[in-house]
Design an enzyme around this catalytic site. Structure first.
Site, PDB file in Angstrom:
ATOM      1  CE  LYS A 146      24.968 -41.948  37.636  1.00 17.44           C
ATOM      2  NZ  LYS A 146      24.374 -42.655  38.808  1.00 17.44           N
ATOM      3  CD  GLU A 174      14.329 -34.646  29.344  1.00 15.48           C
ATOM      4  OE1 GLU A 174      13.253 -34.728  29.969  1.00 15.48           O
ATOM      5  OE2 GLU A 174      15.208 -35.538  29.371  1.00 15.48           O
ATOM      6  N   GLY A 232      21.589 -38.875  41.220  1.00 12.05           N
ATOM      7  CA  GLY A 232      21.633 -37.609  40.497  1.00 12.05           C
ATOM      8  C   GLY A 232      21.438 -36.388  41.377  1.00 12.05           C
ATOM      9  NE  ARG A 233      16.443 -37.990  45.111  1.00 15.53           N
ATOM     10  CZ  ARG A 233      16.255 -39.113  44.423  1.00 15.53           C
ATOM     11  NH1 ARG A 233      16.459 -39.116  43.114  1.00 15.53           N
ATOM     12  NH2 ARG A 233      15.875 -40.221  45.019  1.00 15.53           N
ATOM     13  CD  GLU A 278      14.284 -37.043  41.005  1.00 13.41           C
ATOM     14  OE1 GLU A 278      13.748 -36.552  39.995  1.00 13.41           O
ATOM     15  OE2 GLU A 278      15.521 -37.121  41.148  1.00 13.41           O
ATOM     16  CG  HIS A 285       6.300  -7.247  49.121  1.00 14.02           C
ATOM     17  ND1 HIS A 285       5.583  -6.104  49.402  1.00 14.02           N
ATOM     18  CD2 HIS A 285       7.413  -7.191  49.894  1.00 14.02           C
ATOM     19  CE1 HIS A 285       6.248  -5.376  50.290  1.00 14.02           C
ATOM     20  NE2 HIS A 285       7.358  -6.019  50.604  1.00 14.02           N
ATOM     21  CE  LYS A 306      13.629 -39.944  31.355  1.00 14.26           C
ATOM     22  NZ  LYS A 306      14.758 -40.124  32.318  1.00 14.26           N
TER      23      LYS A 306
END
Length: 543
Positions: A206, A212, A266-267, A352, A383, A505
């Site tokens: 954005k 990152e 964002g999510r 979040e 398993h 961050k």
């Protein structure tokens, strides 16, 4: 609002929980042969069986009273109407507008946002069709056949999850990949077998400043330049962003920038331009079907009475276990390999959103909020960790997700699918009803009876649809989004900010500067003796 713990509904649930001690699911089903019909509902294409929960009618009545006393209906309406319910950032929360393909206007501060939403969707569709028809050419004249999305968090998890879920609907002539981790190995392994002349990167950020994402973006830029020269950048990059200045500075033409808005978290952004890589993979028509599925569940959540409202019922059941039974995690268990990334997507979506320790007014909560979300597809999980679900000391509510039809035709596929679903049904039954010590005695040596006993009464929901389609995936996504919102309302927390990701961050930038300067004292001054010692060790081991 006042402390929800002081509400009549909360007190009723505390008292009800004490009365519920010792009850078992075997008893609940014995007492009501129609229990599975009573505690199930159809929401759009999703059939939801919530009968394997430690609840009776009084439980659900009090849980829904709790939602009403928290003001759920009014706050739900406030979200859909574009009010600024994200109070710490003074923003509206309108991901629901992104999948509203009706003519109905949606306003923020008196401005209808739908014309802009439709404009961006049309822009995305034109781009996707150009790629899918092989008309977008790279700098050398070769068609683009490799799409690499670079993003992180919501700019990665949503597109990855949905691409994997709908891979069966994708153009198999395209290679679609995703880079998120700042670890250089992720970039290397994702691109090592790609031809730069046939590769296009979608940079999803954005602000176009996310560390990152932009570190990976500049590495991709250099990768293209090394192979094709700097003039090639404009042919091999597009951006999903709001920062025109930085996008242009990077070398991306403004017509190749796809915008979205500050009222898209964002999510919750998969249905925005963040879904561009997905639209390229599955095509605009199937992307539209995904949006329609989301919108169908949005309308169910907005209009259905709470007693028949699927997201609300799942939400209050989660509240019941977390706040009154002491459960601290929930497992999402899709019995479909295509949904392998669905638990990880809602790990972010839930943790979040609702991993908060203060109410909206800044006062500390005095009760548990967001649960730990985890899971793997069946039957792999059986398993791996189901032992703990069945016989461990923790109470972990589970959601089983499955489909009546296999995704592929053929006799062997049908056999695979029947066995898959048989396992899903068996696991939910085993969790609910267990095996008594007497039954274990009857099966084998007495000295092993305790080890072979399953306590049962482990709660679960089962969510089923006819098949995994773009529509049903959209409905599942919106189902969980609105479950999360409902729980946030009851806990009186802001489900739409994420200040908790910021501190690390900021510190990382300071420590990075210490690493680049080679100065452990800088790290010490900025943090603590442990960080200084770790810096010294990093320099020593890396020398």
């Amino acid at each position: 609002m006042s402390d929800i713990q002081q509400s009549d509904a909360w007190r009723n649930l505390q008292s009800h929980k004490q009365q519920f001690e010792g009850a078992t699911m075997r008893e609940l089903f014995d007492q009501d042969p129609q229990r599975a019909k009573v505690y199930s509902l159809q929401a759009a294409d999703l059939y939801i069986d919530y009968s394997k929960n430690l609840v009776v009618n009084d439980t659900l009545t009090s849980l829904l009273d709790l939602a009403r006393q928290a003001g759920l209906e009014a706050k739900r309406d406030a979200m859909f109407s574009g009010q600024r319910i994200n109070t710490t950032e003074n923003r509206a929360v309108l991901h629901t507008a992104l999948r509203n393909r009706s003519a109905k206007p949606v306003e923020v501060d008196g401005q209808d946002v739908m014309p802009e939403v439709r404009r961006i969707l049309e822009h995305m569709a034109q781009f996707a069709d150009t790629i899918r028809s092989r008309q977008w050419l790279g700098a050398t004249g070769k068609p683009i056949v490799n799409i690499v999305n670079i993003g992180i968090g919501g700019s990665d998890l949503g597109p990855v999850m949905a691409y994997e879920a709908l891979r069966n609907y994708s153009d198999r002539g395209l290679t679609v990949r995703f880079i998120s981790n700042i670890d250089g190995s992720h970039f290397y392994e994702t691109t090592r077998d790609l031809d730069p002349a046939e590769t296009l990167f979608i940079i999803s950020s954005k602000t176009f400043t996310t560390d990152e994402t932009m570190t990976n973006a500049h590495t991709a830029r250099q990768w293209i330049i090394d192979a094709l020269g700097e003039p090639a950048v404009g042919h091999h990059f597009v951006a999903v962003s709001t920062n025109t200045e930085e996008v242009t500075k990077f070398g991306i033409d403004q017509p190749n920038m796809f915008e979205f808005w500050d009222w898209v978290g964002g999510r919750y952004s998969l249905s925005s331009a963040i879904g561009l890589s997905l639209m390229v993979a599955i095509g605009p028509e199937n992307f539209g079907r995904l949006l329609d599925g989301m919108h169908t569940m949005d309308e169910h959540f907005r209009t259905a009475p709470l007693e028949q409202n699927a997201p609300v019922l799942l939400a209050v059941l989660g509240i019941w276990y977390e706040n009154f039974w002491g459960s601290q995690s929930e497992a999402i268990l899709p019995y479909d390999q295509y949904l392998s990334r669905f638990p990880a997507y809602f790990q972010q979506g839930n943790m979040e959103s609702n991993g908060k320790r203060v109410r909206k007014d800044g006062t500390p909560v005095s009760y548990q909020t967001g649960p730990v979300i985890w899971g793997e597809p069946g039957t792999n999980g059986q398993h791996a960790f189901y032992q703990l679900l069945h016989q461990g000391t923790l109470l972990i509510p589970c959601d089983f997700i499955g489909f009546a039809k296999p995704s592929h035709d053929g006799v062997r596929q049908a056999e695979h699918h029947d066995k898959l679903i048989a396992n899903m049904f068996a696991q939910s039954a085993a969790l609910a009803f267990g095996k008594t010590e007497d039954e274990a005695h009857a099966e084998g040596p007495a000295e092993l009876a305790a080890h072979r006993t399953f306590p049962g009464s482990r709660p679960s929901n089962t969510i089923m649809a006819a098949e995994l389609t773009p529509e049903t995936l959209g409905q599942l996504i919106a189902l969980y989004e609105h479950k999360i919102f409902t729980q946030g309302v009851i806990w009186d927390i802001n489900s739409f900010d994420q200040w908790g990701v910021e501190l690390g961050k900021v510190l990382a930038k300071d420590i990075y500067n210490a690493i680049k300067s080679g100065n452990t004292e800088a790290g010490h001054r900025q943090s603590d003796s442990s960080t200084a010692s770790l810096l010294e060790t990093y320099f020593r081991l890396g020398s």
